[in-house]
Design a protein around this motif. Sequence first.
Motif, PDB file in Angstrom:
ATOM      1  N   TYR A   1       0.699  -1.191   0.016  1.00 15.37           N
ATOM      2  CA  TYR A   1      -0.011  -0.083   0.135  1.00 15.37           C
ATOM      3  C   TYR A   1       0.858   1.199   0.059  1.00 15.37           C
ATOM      4  O   TYR A   1       2.152   1.107   0.215  1.00 15.37           O
TER       5      TYR A   1
ATOM      6  N   HIS B   1     -16.057   5.144  -3.843  1.00 11.41           N
ATOM      7  CA  HIS B   1     -15.139   6.161  -3.932  1.00 11.41           C
ATOM      8  C   HIS B   1     -15.943   7.368  -4.096  1.00 11.41           C
ATOM      9  O   HIS B   1     -15.496   8.354  -3.553  1.00 11.41           O
TER      10      HIS B   1
ATOM     11  N   GLU C   1      -8.488   2.546  -4.548  1.00 10.50           N
ATOM     12  CA  GLU C   1      -7.817   2.340  -5.705  1.00 10.50           C
ATOM     13  C   GLU C   1      -7.796   3.247  -6.691  1.00 10.50           C
ATOM     14  O   GLU C   1      -6.914   3.195  -7.690  1.00 10.50           O
ATOM     15  N   LYS C   2      -8.348   4.284  -6.690  1.00  9.94           N
ATOM     16  CA  LYS C   2      -8.485   5.543  -7.487  1.00  9.94           C
ATOM     17  C   LYS C   2      -7.901   6.841  -6.871  1.00  9.94           C
ATOM     18  O   LYS C   2      -8.159   6.759  -5.443  1.00  9.94           O
ATOM     19  N   ASP C   3      -7.811   7.638  -7.407  1.00 10.17           N
ATOM     20  CA  ASP C   3      -7.566   9.083  -6.675  1.00 10.17           C
ATOM     21  C   ASP C   3      -8.775   9.607  -6.150  1.00 10.17           C
ATOM     22  O   ASP C   3      -9.810   9.609  -6.920  1.00 10.17           O
TER      23      ASP C   3
ATOM     24  N   LYS D   1      -3.641   4.177  -0.622  1.00  8.54           N
ATOM     25  CA  LYS D   1      -3.815   3.509  -1.870  1.00  8.54           C
ATOM     26  C   LYS D   1      -3.419   2.051  -2.143  1.00  8.54           C
ATOM     27  O   LYS D   1      -2.199   1.869  -1.696  1.00  8.54           O
TER      28      LYS D   1
ATOM     29  N   THR E   1      -9.015  -2.712  -4.436  1.00  6.74           N
ATOM     30  CA  THR E   1      -9.630  -2.650  -3.019  1.00  6.74           C
ATOM     31  C   THR E   1     -10.419  -3.938  -2.682  1.00  6.74           C
ATOM     32  O   THR E   1     -10.543  -4.087  -1.382  1.00  6.74           O
TER      33      THR E   1
END
Length: 486
Positions: A12, A50, A67-69, A80, A84
Motif C-alpha cells: 500500500y 469512491h 484504488e483510484k485518486d 492507496k 480494494t
Amino acid sequence: MKLTQLLERLEYEVVQGSADIEISTLMNDSRKVQKDSAFVCISGAVVDGHDFVADVAEKGAAAVIVEKDVEAPEHVSVIKVPDTRYALALMSAAYFGYPADKMKIIGITGTKGKTTTTYMIKSILEEVGHKVGLIGTIEAIIGEETIPAANTTPESYTIHQYFAKMVEAGCDCVVMEVSSQGLMLHRTAGIPFEIGIFTNLGRDHIGPNEHADFEDYKRCKGLLFKQCKLGIANVDDQYFEDVFSQATCKVETYGFSQNADLRAVDTHLVSRPGYLGVAYHVAGLMDFDVEIDVPGKFSVYNSLTAIAVCRHFQVPVEKIQKALKVAKVKGRIEMIKVSDEFTLMIDYAHNAMSLESLLTTLKEYDPTRLVCLFGCGGNRSKDRRYEMGEVSGRLADLTIITSDNPRFEEPQAIIDDIKVGIGRTDGKYVEICDRKEAIKYAIEHGQTGDVIVLAGKGHEDYQEIKGVKHPMDERVLIREILEELK
C-alpha cells in the motif's frame, strides 16, 4: 486496533495522513460507518464506494482505502492499494484475528453439485466428532445458528465474520461453496484452503455483471487451485485439465474413469415406489460398497467427492456409509412422501442445464410417466424460458407449467414464453398459473409408478411478486393439499 495491523499483508501507499492510527471498525458499507472507521471503497457493478468519501468523512471515518485518486478532508488518512476488493479480503482476515488459520477450510467450486457435496461432507465429518461450519447457496451454519444466504459466496468481510463466530462456536472445520464470482471478486482471497474441490464445469454465469466469456469463467474456477494445499478433481469433466493448468497444489482425482484415483464401479439404480437411490462400489484409493438415497449418476459424483475429502480426515468406512445414507439437502432431489403408488420430489433445477440433467437422470429409472412441474422467474432472460420449455417438452411425459417468482411481469406472459419452447417438441402440457393448484393437480392425477418433480423453487420458501416476497414453501403447500384431499 492499529490500521497498520489491518494492512500488514498488503502492498500500500500512504497518500495522505498516516497508517499508524487507531481504527474502531472496518467497513465497506458507507451507511454503517462510524467515528474512527476505516472505510474500504469498492467499485461495484451498481455503485462505487469512491463516490462516498466525503459522506464517510462527515460521519467520522479516520481512513479510506482506495484504488483510484480521491479528494478527502485533510484529517482523513488516504491509503492507496492496487485492488480494494483484494485489500478488503486481507484486511477483514486481520480485523477478525485470522480465524481461518484456526480451522481446516474446504472449498468447493463447480457449476453443479456444490451444495449437495458441502452437506455430505459436513454429515460425514460430524459422524466422527468434528464440529463443522458451512457457508453456501442456501445458508451459513454456525453451531446451532443458521443464517439465510444472499450470495453463494458472501462478501469477504462477512466470510471472516462467520469464520470468527465459527471459531467461537468450537468449529474445527469449515466446508464452503466457492463461486467463480467469489473468486473473480477476491471474496476468498487470502483464505488458506486445506482442500479445494472441482466438481464440473458447464456454460453458466456468462453475461453482464458476471463473466465476460467461457474462458474467463474457466480461469476464475482455476484460481481456487492456486490457494489450496490439495486439489480434488472430477477427472471425467472435459475441462478438468484447463481448470488445473495453472494449479500449484497437489492433485487427486475421482470419477468413473479408469484413470481416477478414487473410482465408482458396478453402479446400479435402486428403485421402489416412493424411493429412488443408487448403489456402487468404491475402488482405487479405498474399497467398499455405498448406497445413497438420492437418485442418479450425479449423486455418485457428489458422494465420491465427499468420500475423497473424508479419506484425508481418516474417517472409518462404516461411518462414511452411514453418513451418506442420511445426508439430505433441502430442495435438492428432496423426496416428499405423498403416496405408496408414485414418487414426488422437490428440486432447485431452475435453468435448462440443471433441468436436463435431473430429468435425464429420472428417466433412467423407467417411470410409468415422468411429470415435470415448473415456472420461470420474471425480469430474467426469455431464452431460459424457451430452453426450459424445450427440455421439459422433450424429456417429460407431462409438463405442468405454473408460476415461479414472476417479479414485475405478468405470470401468464412468462407461461406463454415457456409454451414457445414446449411448442418446439411434441410434449404434452397443461398450464395452471396458481402454483398450489398446479401441485394439487399433479398429486390428484398421480398414477402408479409415476415420478413427479416440482422444479425451480427447491429450498426457497417465498414467491416474489411485484417486489414483495410472499411466504410460500412447497412442503407446506403439499401438507395443505393432502389435508384438503382427505
